[in-house]
Design a protein around this motif. Structure first.
Motif, PDB file in Angstrom:
ATOM      1  N   PRO A 148      38.782  -2.807  26.419  1.00 38.15           N
ATOM      2  CA  PRO A 148      39.319  -2.029  25.038  1.00 38.15           C
ATOM      3  C   PRO A 148      38.553  -1.668  23.916  1.00 38.15           C
ATOM      4  CG  PRO A 148      39.479  -4.621  25.022  1.00 38.15           C
ATOM      5  CD  PRO A 148      38.641  -4.155  26.144  1.00 38.15           C
ATOM      6  N   ILE A 149      39.019  -0.773  23.195  1.00 40.71           N
ATOM      7  CA  ILE A 149      38.439  -0.335  21.885  1.00 40.71           C
ATOM      8  C   ILE A 149      39.691  -0.006  21.000  1.00 40.71           C
ATOM      9  CG2 ILE A 149      37.769   1.853  22.477  1.00 40.71           C
ATOM     10  CD1 ILE A 149      35.404   1.535  20.789  1.00 40.71           C
ATOM     11  N   GLU A 150      39.218  -0.517  19.623  1.00 41.50           N
ATOM     12  CA  GLU A 150      40.260  -0.037  18.751  1.00 41.50           C
ATOM     13  C   GLU A 150      39.943   1.380  18.441  1.00 41.50           C
ATOM     14  OE1 GLU A 150      42.869  -1.751  17.704  1.00 41.50           O
ATOM     15  OE2 GLU A 150      42.500  -3.630  18.523  1.00 41.50           O
ATOM     16  N   LEU A 151      40.977   2.286  18.049  1.00 44.30           N
ATOM     17  CA  LEU A 151      40.592   3.460  17.889  1.00 44.30           C
ATOM     18  C   LEU A 151      41.462   3.927  16.756  1.00 44.30           C
ATOM     19  CD1 LEU A 151      40.434   5.126  21.490  1.00 44.30           C
ATOM     20  CD2 LEU A 151      38.323   4.761  19.927  1.00 44.30           C
ATOM     21  N   ALA A 152      40.901   4.911  15.918  1.00 42.83           N
ATOM     22  CA  ALA A 152      41.397   5.373  14.438  1.00 42.83           C
ATOM     23  C   ALA A 152      41.549   6.787  14.623  1.00 42.83           C
ATOM     24  CB  ALA A 152      40.862   4.833  13.408  1.00 42.83           C
ATOM     25  N   GLU A 153      42.474   7.344  13.901  1.00 42.33           N
ATOM     26  CA  GLU A 153      42.321   8.837  13.886  1.00 42.33           C
ATOM     27  C   GLU A 153      41.212   9.497  12.912  1.00 42.33           C
ATOM     28  OE1 GLU A 153      44.584  11.205  15.038  1.00 42.33           O
ATOM     29  OE2 GLU A 153      45.632   9.434  16.021  1.00 42.33           O
ATOM     30  N   ASP A 154      40.641   8.631  12.018  1.00 42.72           N
ATOM     31  CA  ASP A 154      39.515   8.969  11.406  1.00 42.72           C
ATOM     32  C   ASP A 154      38.260   8.499  11.579  1.00 42.72           C
ATOM     33  OD1 ASP A 154      40.065   6.248  10.937  1.00 42.72           O
ATOM     34  OD2 ASP A 154      39.872   6.321   8.615  1.00 42.72           O
ATOM     35  N   ASP A 155      38.281   8.158  12.956  1.00 45.95           N
ATOM     36  CA  ASP A 155      36.889   7.754  13.347  1.00 45.95           C
ATOM     37  C   ASP A 155      36.028   8.809  13.348  1.00 45.95           C
ATOM     38  OD1 ASP A 155      37.178   5.050  14.281  1.00 45.95           O
ATOM     39  OD2 ASP A 155      38.164   5.695  16.286  1.00 45.95           O
ATOM     40  N   PRO A 156      34.656   8.995  12.785  1.00 45.02           N
ATOM     41  CA  PRO A 156      33.607   9.889  12.440  1.00 45.02           C
ATOM     42  C   PRO A 156      33.187  10.455  13.870  1.00 45.02           C
ATOM     43  CG  PRO A 156      32.604   7.900  12.288  1.00 45.02           C
ATOM     44  CD  PRO A 156      34.107   7.546  12.511  1.00 45.02           C
ATOM     45  N   ALA A 157      32.973  11.766  13.484  1.00 43.07           N
ATOM     46  CA  ALA A 157      32.601  12.816  14.817  1.00 43.07           C
ATOM     47  C   ALA A 157      31.088  12.689  14.526  1.00 43.07           C
ATOM     48  CB  ALA A 157      32.926  14.232  14.744  1.00 43.07           C
ATOM     49  N   GLY A 158      30.383  12.477  15.596  1.00 40.64           N
ATOM     50  CA  GLY A 158      28.635  12.420  15.662  1.00 40.64           C
ATOM     51  C   GLY A 158      28.479  13.602  16.062  1.00 40.64           C
ATOM     52  N   VAL A 159      26.942  13.501  16.654  1.00 44.58           N
ATOM     53  CA  VAL A 159      26.247  14.639  17.050  1.00 44.58           C
ATOM     54  C   VAL A 159      25.904  15.839  16.109  1.00 44.58           C
ATOM     55  CG1 VAL A 159      26.083  16.562  19.037  1.00 44.58           C
ATOM     56  CG2 VAL A 159      27.370  14.427  19.401  1.00 44.58           C
ATOM     57  N   PRO A 160      24.948  15.500  15.043  1.00 45.02           N
ATOM     58  CA  PRO A 160      24.657  16.514  14.342  1.00 45.02           C
ATOM     59  C   PRO A 160      24.512  17.819  14.659  1.00 45.02           C
ATOM     60  CG  PRO A 160      22.788  14.955  14.546  1.00 45.02           C
ATOM     61  CD  PRO A 160      24.050  14.628  15.237  1.00 45.02           C
ATOM     62  N   GLU A 161      25.082  18.962  13.971  1.00 46.24           N
ATOM     63  CA  GLU A 161      24.776  20.104  14.641  1.00 46.24           C
ATOM     64  C   GLU A 161      23.357  20.884  14.194  1.00 46.24           C
ATOM     65  OE1 GLU A 161      28.143  22.524  13.277  1.00 46.24           O
ATOM     66  OE2 GLU A 161      29.610  21.040  14.211  1.00 46.24           O
ATOM     67  N   ALA A 162      23.094  20.550  12.864  1.00 49.44           N
ATOM     68  CA  ALA A 162      21.835  21.122  12.652  1.00 49.44           C
ATOM     69  C   ALA A 162      20.564  20.359  13.421  1.00 49.44           C
ATOM     70  CB  ALA A 162      21.430  20.689  11.145  1.00 49.44           C
ATOM     71  N   PRO A 163      19.361  20.957  13.519  1.00 48.65           N
ATOM     72  CA  PRO A 163      18.301  20.146  14.307  1.00 48.65           C
ATOM     73  C   PRO A 163      17.945  18.887  13.421  1.00 48.65           C
ATOM     74  CG  PRO A 163      17.832  22.533  13.800  1.00 48.65           C
ATOM     75  CD  PRO A 163      18.996  22.093  13.193  1.00 48.65           C
ATOM     76  N   GLY A 164      17.342  18.008  14.306  1.00 49.98           N
ATOM     77  CA  GLY A 164      17.277  16.575  13.761  1.00 49.98           C
ATOM     78  C   GLY A 164      18.046  15.713  14.461  1.00 49.98           C
ATOM     79  N   GLY A 165      18.280  14.552  14.035  1.00 46.97           N
ATOM     80  CA  GLY A 165      19.131  13.607  14.681  1.00 46.97           C
ATOM     81  C   GLY A 165      18.298  12.590  15.566  1.00 46.97           C
ATOM     82  N   TYR A 166      18.558  12.140  16.378  1.00 49.65           N
ATOM     83  CA  TYR A 166      17.842  11.253  17.409  1.00 49.65           C
ATOM     84  C   TYR A 166      18.492  10.776  18.637  1.00 49.65           C
ATOM     85  CZ  TYR A 166      20.512   8.048  14.399  1.00 49.65           C
ATOM     86  OH  TYR A 166      21.552   7.588  13.590  1.00 49.65           O
TER      87      TYR A 166
END
Length: 362
Positions: A171-189
């Protein structure tokens, strides 16, 4: 509690506590504090036999005659049903004691390896965690009920041990406001999280990082039995020793993919966290129930390091594809791992043993 199995156990335990239908306790492998401890309505019972060892003079002076045994903790729990997470010598001993005392046991699988074909009567080998094969076999065949994480585990249990398993997804608790990952710009890791043990194989991240020097990697690495493997860290790898819950969320949100190098797993809680943050998975070997391949939720390399590296490179270069795979993973997690439904399934399974009215302690 720090590992995936511990987190899963605590989530189910707290859900049972919130139902108000059970009297609950938790057996913790630690030394007892000066005062009894509780987690809300849950009593904590300390099993010092399996507590972290100390080298103090007092510890060395304790005689075998006065040293506690695991039975002491089980007797203090005085439960109608004992729920265990993972197959090992501890669970085998508890099942044997419970049967003798007329108590019921529930064994919750922690990984596919809990149903290894090496677990047979009289087998003398030991598994990755040092538990004897024959005792692991005894735990699996003797527990009153078995709860598994995936259909694949249910099939292993049926074909190798002739037993039925209740499938209850993590199980995992989920919320409507969980942030979206995967940065669209170059970078990240690329992001890895886990224990530094032989099963998780963190050293393979170093190998792929060397093959992808243009990509940054971040690793939340809890040091255990692989200390010798984390000395020569490539310059594009950042090691993080400790992270808070908010900090973990920020790390997932800044990643363009989650990487997994484990030799085996059950259903990793890290996959659920990746789904919460819409971050796709690049897995070297682990694909529970084939969800990554069948649902296009990332890349499964089937043990091939070149495919593994190329999968990381592809998401690093194409953030639109990474975001799309992360969104599909998020949708899968919402549909199959939402906490309330999984808690209800877990309680229904326990109800077969407890009649929904007996005392249950974990």
């Amino acid at each position: 509690m720090s590992g995936g199995s511990e987190l899963r156990a605590l989530r189910f335990l707290r859900a049972l506590a919130e139902s108000g239908r059970y009297e609950l306790s938790l057996i913790a492998f630690d030394h007892a504090p000066p005062r009894p401890k509780r987690i809300g309505s849950i009593a904590v019972i300390y099993d010092s036999v399996y507590a972290p060892r100390t080298d103090g003079i007092l510890a060395r002076m304790l005689s075998r005659a006065t040293a506690p045994t695991e039975v002491d903790a089980w007797e203090r729990a005085d439960a109608a049903v004992y729920v265990m997470f993972g197959v090992g010598e501890y669970s085998a001993k508890l099942v044997r004691w419970a049967r003798r005392e007329g108590r019921k046991t529930v064994l919750c699988a922690g990984s596919d390896s809990d149903f290894s074909n090496e677990y047979r009567p009289g087998a003398s080998g030991r598994n990755s965690y040092g538990s004897r094969f024959d005792l692991c076999y005894e735990a699996v065949v003797s527990a009153d009920m078995i709860i598994v994480q995936t259909r694949a585990q249910r099939n292993l249990l049926q074909t190798r041990f002739g037993r039925y398993g209740h499938v209850v997804a993590n199980p995992i608790e989920l919320a409507e406001d969980d942030p979206a990952g995967v940065p669209e710009a170059p970078g990240g890791y690329a992001f890895w999280i886990g224990k530094a043990d032989r099963v998780k194989r963190p050293e393979l991240v170093f190998d792929v990082a060397k093959a992808c020097p243009e990509i940054g990697f971040k690793m939340v690495l809890n040091r255990t039995d692989a200390a010798d493997q984390i000395e020569a860290v490539p310059p594009n790898v950042e090691i993080i020793r400790h992270v808070s819950r908010p900090g973990l969320g920020r790390l997932f949100a800044g990643a363009f993919c989650l990487v997994n190098t484990s030799a085996f797993e059950g259903f990793p809680n890290t996959f659920l966290e990746a789904g919460r943050h819409r971050v796709p998975i690049v897995s070297l070997s682990v694909d529970p129930d084939g969800i990554i391949a069948s649902g296009s939720l990332g890349v499964i390399a089937n043990g091939d390091m070149e495919i593994f590296a190329n999968g990381i490179r592809s998401f690093h270069a194409d953030r639109i594809a990474a975001r799309a795979a992360g969104i599909r993973l998020h949708e899968h997690v919402c549909a199959n791992h939402a906490a309330a439904a999984r808690y209800a399934e877990f309680e229904r399974a326990l109800g077969e043993l407890t009649g929904n009215g007996s005392t249950v302690r974990v």
